[in-house]
Enzyme design. Structure first.
Site, PDB file in Angstrom:
ATOM      1  N   ILE A  14       0.814  -1.215   0.000  1.00 31.26           N
ATOM      2  CA  ILE A  14       0.000   0.000   0.000  1.00 31.26           C
ATOM      3  C   ILE A  14       0.854   1.274   0.000  1.00 31.26           C
ATOM      4  O   ILE A  14       0.435   2.304  -0.525  1.00 31.26           O
ATOM      5  CB  ILE A  14      -0.973  -0.013   1.216  1.00 31.26           C
ATOM      6  CG1 ILE A  14      -2.026   1.092   1.115  1.00 31.26           C
ATOM      7  CG2 ILE A  14      -0.210   0.083   2.522  1.00 31.26           C
ATOM      8  CD1 ILE A  14      -3.041   0.879   0.024  1.00 31.26           C
ATOM      9  N   GLN A  36       8.962  -9.123  -3.996  1.00 27.53           N
ATOM     10  CA  GLN A  36       9.378 -10.524  -4.028  1.00 27.53           C
ATOM     11  C   GLN A  36       8.201 -11.480  -4.159  1.00 27.53           C
ATOM     12  O   GLN A  36       8.373 -12.657  -4.462  1.00 27.53           O
ATOM     13  CB  GLN A  36      10.178 -10.860  -2.766  1.00 27.53           C
ATOM     14  CG  GLN A  36       9.430 -10.647  -1.469  1.00 27.53           C
ATOM     15  CD  GLN A  36      10.314 -10.929  -0.258  1.00 27.53           C
ATOM     16  OE1 GLN A  36      11.307 -11.627  -0.367  1.00 27.53           O
ATOM     17  NE2 GLN A  36       9.951 -10.379   0.879  1.00 27.53           N
ATOM     18  N   SER A  47      -1.422  -7.294   2.510  1.00 29.64           N
ATOM     19  CA  SER A  47      -2.261  -8.378   1.997  1.00 29.64           C
ATOM     20  C   SER A  47      -3.247  -8.909   3.020  1.00 29.64           C
ATOM     21  O   SER A  47      -4.270  -9.496   2.657  1.00 29.64           O
ATOM     22  CB  SER A  47      -1.370  -9.523   1.484  1.00 29.64           C
ATOM     23  OG  SER A  47      -0.525  -9.074   0.446  1.00 29.64           O
ATOM     24  N   VAL A 174      15.143  -8.762  -4.139  1.00 30.70           N
ATOM     25  CA  VAL A 174      16.258  -7.821  -4.077  1.00 30.70           C
ATOM     26  C   VAL A 174      17.397  -8.484  -3.322  1.00 30.70           C
ATOM     27  O   VAL A 174      17.219  -8.969  -2.195  1.00 30.70           O
ATOM     28  CB  VAL A 174      15.834  -6.514  -3.385  1.00 30.70           C
ATOM     29  CG1 VAL A 174      17.049  -5.605  -3.143  1.00 30.70           C
ATOM     30  CG2 VAL A 174      14.784  -5.788  -4.205  1.00 30.70           C
ATOM     31  N   HIS A 225       0.409 -10.029  15.373  1.00 30.50           N
ATOM     32  CA  HIS A 225      -0.789  -9.436  15.978  1.00 30.50           C
ATOM     33  C   HIS A 225      -1.970 -10.300  15.561  1.00 30.50           C
ATOM     34  O   HIS A 225      -2.119 -10.649  14.388  1.00 30.50           O
ATOM     35  CB  HIS A 225      -0.898  -8.000  15.478  1.00 30.50           C
ATOM     36  CG  HIS A 225      -2.267  -7.413  15.504  1.00 30.50           C
ATOM     37  ND1 HIS A 225      -2.980  -7.259  16.671  1.00 30.50           N
ATOM     38  CD2 HIS A 225      -3.055  -6.925  14.515  1.00 30.50           C
ATOM     39  CE1 HIS A 225      -4.151  -6.698  16.384  1.00 30.50           C
ATOM     40  NE2 HIS A 225      -4.219  -6.499  15.082  1.00 30.50           N
ATOM     41  N   TYR A 259     -10.263  -4.399  18.782  1.00 29.88           N
ATOM     42  CA  TYR A 259     -11.000  -3.616  17.794  1.00 29.88           C
ATOM     43  C   TYR A 259     -11.820  -4.564  16.934  1.00 29.88           C
ATOM     44  O   TYR A 259     -11.542  -5.771  16.859  1.00 29.88           O
ATOM     45  CB  TYR A 259     -10.054  -2.761  16.931  1.00 29.88           C
ATOM     46  CG  TYR A 259      -9.070  -3.524  16.079  1.00 29.88           C
ATOM     47  CD1 TYR A 259      -9.449  -4.046  14.838  1.00 29.88           C
ATOM     48  CD2 TYR A 259      -7.756  -3.687  16.487  1.00 29.88           C
ATOM     49  CE1 TYR A 259      -8.546  -4.724  14.036  1.00 29.88           C
ATOM     50  CE2 TYR A 259      -6.838  -4.367  15.692  1.00 29.88           C
ATOM     51  CZ  TYR A 259      -7.242  -4.890  14.475  1.00 29.88           C
ATOM     52  OH  TYR A 259      -6.351  -5.561  13.678  1.00 29.88           O
ATOM     53  N   VAL A 360       5.086   1.665   8.217  1.00 24.69           N
ATOM     54  CA  VAL A 360       3.923   2.492   7.879  1.00 24.69           C
ATOM     55  C   VAL A 360       2.699   1.589   7.797  1.00 24.69           C
ATOM     56  O   VAL A 360       2.680   0.624   7.032  1.00 24.69           O
ATOM     57  CB  VAL A 360       4.140   3.209   6.531  1.00 24.69           C
ATOM     58  CG1 VAL A 360       2.932   4.089   6.202  1.00 24.69           C
ATOM     59  CG2 VAL A 360       5.421   4.038   6.554  1.00 24.69           C
ATOM     60  N   ASP A 552      16.705  25.083  15.290  1.00 24.77           N
ATOM     61  CA  ASP A 552      17.354  26.297  15.775  1.00 24.77           C
ATOM     62  C   ASP A 552      18.574  25.856  16.569  1.00 24.77           C
ATOM     63  O   ASP A 552      18.549  24.855  17.277  1.00 24.77           O
ATOM     64  CB  ASP A 552      16.416  27.175  16.602  1.00 24.77           C
ATOM     65  CG  ASP A 552      16.007  26.543  17.918  1.00 24.77           C
ATOM     66  OD1 ASP A 552      15.936  25.291  17.997  1.00 24.77           O
ATOM     67  OD2 ASP A 552      15.724  27.287  18.873  1.00 24.77           O
ATOM     68  N   GLY A 566      25.243  24.055  19.478  1.00 28.06           N
ATOM     69  CA  GLY A 566      24.221  23.487  20.353  1.00 28.06           C
ATOM     70  C   GLY A 566      23.019  23.188  19.485  1.00 28.06           C
ATOM     71  O   GLY A 566      22.343  24.105  18.998  1.00 28.06           O
TER      72      GLY A 566
END
Length: 830
Positions: A14, A36, A47, A174, A225, A259, A360, A552, A566
């Site tokens: 996704i 892959q 998936s 890969v 999970h 959930y 993600v 900063d 710093g």
């Protein structure tokens, strides 16, 4: 059509397919996507993802990612059906603590522009008839939440982008990343090398393995999970036409780590209520693309029923109708977790052109993909990425042991009600300053950040509360804002303002930039003119090319070609490292520059207060008078026999210095100052007092009061920008901007009732409209009122009344000129 950089995206889930689509939309036309697994079902987390999208998040960045994901998937349609079923979201509370937390979350929703409402028990029942209303106290309803059809979205994105010229290669492994001169040149696969100018790893829980190919630590942990589907539920018959359809809101029962979503007349149940189940990707076995199916994929492990049974009982308690069904199917699905729960996004410091977008979830997928596409095409994401920057972690946080322990703890705590200051219980004491033993003797209360133990107050100062004048006594706090706080901080603030205090500033990131090209580098990257004589200290900003504030820093010129910075953290280190490397490699000998992180080998004491000069004169023969060491100047001195670099700086708004020495001399320096300070009433003071005093002076904190989403004029930092400089990153973008023509400004708010302390991220209302959110907040012990800062529209003026929403109630506040304390700077310059 002009050719664009050659991009290879690793992963056709996704995130990867969304990224290809976002790049196509921006005119890029040389894109290859590898996976892959077979393209029709790659076999990664996408998936099997159940697709629940709850947008509201304490993080503005994460909420913005989720909002765009909803928008994108709604627009992605075929045959009149979108890839998002906007059934809404309902989170229910079975405890008073959870109900209070939902009210706080509603505030986040308002801050980030998400519509929501707190529902009563009866309203929850009306919205969700299957719920056992006797078990709940109320709920949070967000109508725009819903279900992402992630697998379908991937197929539609592949179809759309293939038509635009994107090449997809499934069943392609890969095996390596090609590089030359520390720049990516291609991706090595089982079918040969694919040339590339840019590589983006969207490999999900395989991301760490891809990172290893270039020697990069990608701190994620694959964890299993549990997710189950029930047999048909009699009460669901006829409710949904489609076998996988849903019409009820997606449901969270966070008090039990559960959930729910509908699958036609069946139910899907996700559980975080079980033990963490870390997964070694090397043990997943060989990848056989031909064997991939809905029930057989690398990311779908065998179901462990015994881990789910308690969740099944809790489910039947909340949703009694499910007692008439059974568990039909279950699996342990692999997802990626990180040490702080956030995604990993950005360009590698090890290899130019190699980017990651890992850890993600579907919820944030399109938002992250758009952000990466913007980074690649324009150099800047519209959404600040500091919270998910791949380089935000310190080295100690990248070890396999740290990543494993903290990621598993994030799994355990994923639905817990956590305070913004909630400390880790473990691992602790990873990094301690040379003063740590002394702090423990003084009863320091420590919280952790970046692996550092930081004292927030000291129990040894409790007796000062009896001496403290009545006007300094802070009001009682509510339970939430009072958590991880102490009235002792008021005493420490009082002594800082009236006597002298020692603060441990060691965790402040310190970088040394040296070499003949040091000034050239710093001049190009910062907004101030740093071409000053040695001894000068300058406050300055780092901007991106669009004028957004990326950090900063303070810069001390210690010699002609050596500067001490710093900085704010490891993101700054990576930024300077890359820039220094590019300048050194592309320039002449006079451009050579080196960046070193000196934090671990050095330490710093902030010695501040009106008696600071009296104290230091007893242990040093150096001249600390105004003439001897002016404000924002530095020099080498000897204090108590210790060589010290003294900088005339103060972020608490009082006379004093930041005193730097090597770590091995730190405790000796502390002891010398402590002993000499006894006649002057010296104390050790912590971060709680520091944060209060900082806000009274109106000093900004990067990451809260300013990010890349804000420019210096909006943040009230125009003084740090010297437009007369020849050039610096972001200068062109600031041309013509002024504070007066800024659409919003960072404003100081004082709370009218004098006692209600907010903590940050709460929405701010003006004329009953949400117009901004709190960035930083604290009780101002000197001014005897709560202080908060917020970005507000320019039409909101000084003296105007606003309201801050806190746990569902509105608190009156007034827009006030800042700084609140010592606006003429006489205390600092005296």
């Amino acid at each position: 059509m002009a050719s664009t950089p050659r991009i290879v995206i690793i992963g056709a889930g996704i995130v990867g397919t969304n990224l290809a689509d976002e790049l196509v939309a921006r005119g890029w036309n040389s894109i290859t996507v590898l996976d892959q697994g077979p393209l029709n079902m790659p076999g990664g987390s996408t998936s099997h993802a159940p697709g629940l999208v709850f947008q509201t998040n304490a993080s503005k960045t994460m909420a913005a990612f989720a909002k765009y994901t909803v928008e994108k998937l709604l627009s992605l349609t075929e045959d009149g059906v979108s890839c998002f079923n906007q059934v809404g979201g309902l989170e229910v509370a079975t405890t008073e603590t959870r109900l209070a937390d939902l009210k706080r979350k509603l505030g986040y929703a308002a801050s980030w522009g998400i519509e929501g409402k707190i529902l009563s028990r009866d309203e929850c029942k009306e919205l969700y008839p299957l719920i056992n209303e006797e078990d709940i106290l109320g709920g949070l309803h967000v109508p725009s939440d819903g279900l992402a059809r992630a697998a379908r979205a991937v197929q539609l994105l592949i179809k759309r982008t293939e038509a635009a010229g994107v090449e997809y290669r499934g069943s392609t492994t890969v095996t390596g990343i090609e590089q030359s001169g520390r720049r990516v040149t291609g991706v090595r696969t089982s079918d040969g090398v694919i040339p590339a100018d840019i590589v983006v790893s969207c490999a999900g829980f395989w991301g760490a393995k891809i990172g290893e190919m270039i020697g990069m630590s990608v701190p994620l942990l694959p964890l299993a999970h549990q997710y189950v589907t029930t047999t048909p539920v009699p009460a669901q018959q006829g409710r949904n036409e489609l076998p996988n359809g849903a019409s009820l809101p997606i449901l969270r029962h966070q008090d039990q780590d559960l959930y729910y979503r509908e699958h036609g007349d069946r139910y899907g149940i996700g559980s975080y209520a079980h033990r963490p189940m870390p997964v070694d990707v090397e043990e997943l076995g060989s990848y056989a693309p031909d064997s991939i199916s809905e029930h057989n994929m690398p990311s779908r492990l065998d179901f462990t029923l015994e881990d789910f049974l308690p969740a099944w009982e809790a489910t039947k308690q909340l949703l009694p109708a499910l007692a008439e069904s059974d568990i039909e199917d279950g699996f342990n699905g692999i997802f990626s977790f990180t040490p702080d729960g956030g995604p990993l996004v950005g360009e590698s410091k090890e290899l130019d052109g190699f980017f990651v977008a890992e850890a993600v979830w579907v919820t944030h997928s399109a938002g992250v993909a758009r952000a990466v596409a913007e980074l690649l095409t324009t150099g800047k994401s519209r959404i600040d990425l500091g919270e998910c920057d791949i380089h935000r972690f310190e080295d100690v946080q990248l070890t396999p042991e740290y990543v494993s322990e903290t990621s598993q703890q994030n799994f355990v705590e994923i639905y817990d009600v956590l305070h913004p200051l909630q400390p880790k219980l473990s691992p602790r004491n990873l990094r301690v300053s040379p003063f740590h033993a002394r702090h423990k003797q003084l009863g320091g209360f420590f919280l952790e950040s970046g692996g550092w133990e930081r004292p927030y107050w000291f129990e040894a100062n409790a007796e000062l509360l009896k001496e403290m004048p009545a006007e300094w006594q802070p009001p009682a706090r509510d339970a939430w804002s009072g958590m991880f706080s102490s009235p002792i901080a008021a005493a420490e603030a009082w002594k800082t303002r009236t006597a002298v205090a020692m603060y441990d500033m060691t965790p402040l990131k310190r970088l040394e930039v040296s070499g003949p090209g040091a000034l050239k580098l710093l001049q190009e990257l910062t907004t101030a003119d740093l071409d000053k004589k040695p001894g000068a200290v300058t406050y300055t900003l780092l901007l991106d090319h669009a004028g957004g504030i990326r950090s900063d820093i303070t810069v001390a010129r210690l010699s002609e070609d050596r500067f001490q910075l710093g900085a704010n953290g490891n993101i700054d280190t990576a930024y300077f490292d890359r820039a220094a490397r590019h300048q050194t490699e592309s320039g002449s000998a006079s451009d050579w520059v080196q960046v070193r992180d000196t934090t671990g080998g050095t330490c710093c004491i902030g010695l501040w207060g009106p008696l600071a000069r009296d104290l230091i004169s007893t242990v040093s023969s150096d001249d600390f008078s105004n003439d001897g060491l002016r404000y924002f100047r530095a020099k080498n001195v000897v204090i108590g026999g210790v060589n010290v670099t003294a900088m005339r700086l103060s972020y608490v708004g009082e006379l004093g210095w930041e005193l730097y020495t090597s770590a091995d001399n730190g405790q000796r320096l502390w002891d010398a100052l402590w002993k000499a300070g006894q006649p002057f009433g010296v104390i050790a003071a912590g971060r709680a007092a520091f944060s209060s005093l900082r806000l009274e002076k109106g000093y900004r904190s990067w990451g809260t009061d300013m990010t890349t989403e804000h420019d210096p004029l909006e943040a009230g930092l125009g003084f740090a920008v010297k437009m007369a400089k020849d050039n610096f990153v972001g200068k062109a973008a600031l041309e013509g901007r002024t504070e007066e023509n800024s659409a919003r400004r960072l404003r100081c708010l004082t709370v009218d009732d004098g006692r209600s302390v907010v903590l940050g991220k709460e929405p701010v209302f003006y004329k009953d409209q949400a117009v901004g959110y709190i960035t930083s907040a604290a009780y101002g012990y000197t001014v005897a009122k709560p202080i908060a800062y917020a970005y507000l529209p320019s039409g909101v003026s000084l003296g105007d009344s606003v309201e801050i929403e806190y746990f569902g109630r509105r608190i009156q506040a007034t827009v006030t000129a800042d700084p609140l304390y010592d606006p003429t700077m006489t205390r600092l310059r005296g």
